[in-house]
Design a protein around this motif. Structure first.
Motif, PDB file in Angstrom:
ATOM      1  N   HIS A  59       0.853  -1.202   0.000  1.00 27.00           N
ATOM      2  CA  HIS A  59       0.000   0.000   0.000  1.00 27.00           C
ATOM      3  C   HIS A  59       0.881   1.242   0.000  1.00 27.00           C
ATOM      4  O   HIS A  59       1.439   1.617   1.036  1.00 27.00           O
ATOM      5  CB  HIS A  59      -0.913   0.012   1.235  1.00 27.00           C
ATOM      6  N   ASP A  61       0.912   5.370  -1.545  1.00 31.06           N
ATOM      7  CA  ASP A  61       0.295   6.480  -2.267  1.00 31.06           C
ATOM      8  C   ASP A  61       1.323   7.224  -3.117  1.00 31.06           C
ATOM      9  O   ASP A  61       1.038   8.307  -3.637  1.00 31.06           O
ATOM     10  CB  ASP A  61      -0.343   7.468  -1.270  1.00 31.06           C
ATOM     11  N   GLU A  64       0.446   8.416  -6.723  1.00 29.41           N
ATOM     12  CA  GLU A  64      -0.445   9.576  -6.720  1.00 29.41           C
ATOM     13  C   GLU A  64       0.333  10.862  -6.462  1.00 29.41           C
ATOM     14  O   GLU A  64       0.030  11.913  -7.043  1.00 29.41           O
ATOM     15  CB  GLU A  64      -1.537   9.399  -5.671  1.00 29.41           C
ATOM     16  N   ARG A 101      -7.100   5.336  -6.218  1.00 30.51           N
ATOM     17  CA  ARG A 101      -8.461   5.518  -5.718  1.00 30.51           C
ATOM     18  C   ARG A 101      -9.486   5.226  -6.799  1.00 30.51           C
ATOM     19  O   ARG A 101      -9.356   5.682  -7.938  1.00 30.51           O
ATOM     20  CB  ARG A 101      -8.651   6.951  -5.214  1.00 30.51           C
ATOM     21  N   ARG A 141      -8.191   1.309  -4.145  1.00 29.18           N
ATOM     22  CA  ARG A 141      -8.727   1.814  -2.878  1.00 29.18           C
ATOM     23  C   ARG A 141     -10.181   2.228  -3.118  1.00 29.18           C
ATOM     24  O   ARG A 141     -10.445   3.264  -3.727  1.00 29.18           O
ATOM     25  CB  ARG A 141      -7.905   2.997  -2.375  1.00 29.18           C
ATOM     26  N   TYR A 307       3.339   6.653   2.669  1.00 28.08           N
ATOM     27  CA  TYR A 307       3.629   7.861   1.900  1.00 28.08           C
ATOM     28  C   TYR A 307       5.123   8.197   1.851  1.00 28.08           C
ATOM     29  O   TYR A 307       5.498   9.253   1.331  1.00 28.08           O
ATOM     30  CB  TYR A 307       2.839   9.051   2.464  1.00 28.08           C
TER      31      TYR A 307
END
Length: 380
Positions: A59, A61, A64, A101, A141, A307
């Motif tokens: 996982h 991010d 993004e 997402r 997600r 992150y």
């Protein structure tokens, strides 16, 4: 390109122990493991440094962040994907489940639009063109507090390498944002909302949860089965929420926010994922349970960089030192995540496994990467 080589005189982190030895790599696979400090002619002398499996990230991010490095700044996607891929390789990550997402809110001040299908297609095209350094899968997600979740998930199928679907419920006042003041600080800082706009935003999210939440959860669970993906919960807070997750067939729990929820996950045989930044910082930025508390209680199974990609190896090293067990600590970023998502060809140093490997030394209490190999090809 895949290389044939020998790593010798290394501190090998094996599934159950660490020992001094060497590895023979051929055609991207570990072909032999020997013990002892001997350095055969032509071998790479690791000088006693640590050699471990490549890291597996479930996982993050980070992609993004690359496609939108600032609010309202849309970076060229192919360039962003390649930069993201190279960054992960440089931190020792050799397999990644890129979080995207699905489920958007096209109306209101806090609106956000769909992007996952286009981005996934671009990523898979680069993969097909052999342009990526490491192995990429998709992590969708599923935002249940949204307007478009069902139609966005219908755009994906079994051919898309969707490895994980996580159920995301960001309704204000519960789960990650039980303390609405934390949400207020985050959203106002990111979107420059006024007090009135924030109040309206909270009301909109609660209304979306009331109107669509249960249906969206049901549809996301069905979509995961259609893709052949592992289903994950997100931010479970209570024993009751974990019970619901177990009923859905959840296979792993991302970032439970309380000791109660983590304990309940283990009671249901659901592995717990916690954020590496949480462990390194000593606590959650949202005010939730600290990762080190779960580690001490025996409820931490997998780490995610979340992150900060470079956090993954550092946090695993911190756990290795906390538990006084390098095999157990590194397992949280190698074999444990591999098992959780059904990847049985990687995640450990064993004969016949993929040669996804990292070589690092400890400098000033932090891991300093020397080399990274993905399926026998050096990528960093």
């Amino acid at each position: 390109m895949t290389q044939d080589f020998i790593l010798a005189n290394a501190s090998l982190v094996l599934p159950e122990e660490s020992l001094t030895g060497s590895l023979v790599i051929k055609d991207g696979v570990i072909m032999d493991i020997a013990t002892g400090p001997n350095v055969p002619r032509g071998a790479i002398d690791c000088g006693g440094d640590i050699v471990a499996p490549g890291l597996i990230e479930l996982h993050t991010d980070n992609l993004e962040r690359h496609i939108q490095p600032r609010p309202k700044v849309d970076w060229p996607h192919n360039a962003a994907i390649l930069a993201h891929d190279a960054e992960l390789a440089s931190t020792g990550i050799t397999t990644v489940f890129d979080a995207m997402r699905v489920g958007s809110i096209p109306s209101g001040k806090g609106r956000y639009l769909k992007y996952a299908r286009e981005l996934a297609s671009e990523l898979l095209a680069l993969r097909a063109d052999d342009a990526l350094k490491i192995s990429h899968f998709l992590h969708l997600r599923a935002e249940v507090c949204s307007e478009t979740l069902v139609e966005e998930m219908e755009e994906f199928g079994p051919e898309d390498r969707v490895g994980i679907v996580s159920l995301m419920d960001h309704t204000p006042g519960q789960r990650q944002f039980r303390d609405i003041s934390k949400l207020e600080a985050y959203v106002k800082g990111k979107l420059s909302m006024s007090d009135e706009e924030f109040t309206n935003h909270v009301a909109q999210l609660k209304a979306l949860r009331e109107t669509h939440g249960d249906h969206h959860e049901t549809e996301a669970v069905a979509a995961a089965k259609r893709y052949g993906a592992v289903l994950a919960s997100h931010d479970d807070t209570t024993e009751g929420q974990v019970k619901v997750s177990a009923g859905y067939g959840i296979s792993m729990a991302e970032f439970p926010t309380t000791l109660e929820a983590a304990r309940a996950c283990h009671a249901h045989d659901i592995p717990v994922i916690m954020g590496a930044p949480n462990l390194i910082r000593g606590g959650s930025h949202s005010g939730n349970v600290a990762a080190h508390e779960l580690a001490e209680a025996g409820y931490l199974d997998i780490l995610s960089s979340d992150y900060v990609p470079a956090a993954l190896l550092l946090a695993a090293v911190r756990l290795s030192e906390q538990w006084d067990d390098w095999a157990k600590g590194l397992a949280t970023v190698t074999c444990n995540p591999a098992h959780a998502v059904g990847l049985d060809d990687r995640g450990e140093i064993a004969i016949g496994k993929r040669a996804d490997l990292i070589h690092f030394a400890m400098r000033g209490g932090a891991p300093a990467l020397r080399s990274v190999w993905s399926k026998g090809a050096r990528v960093a």
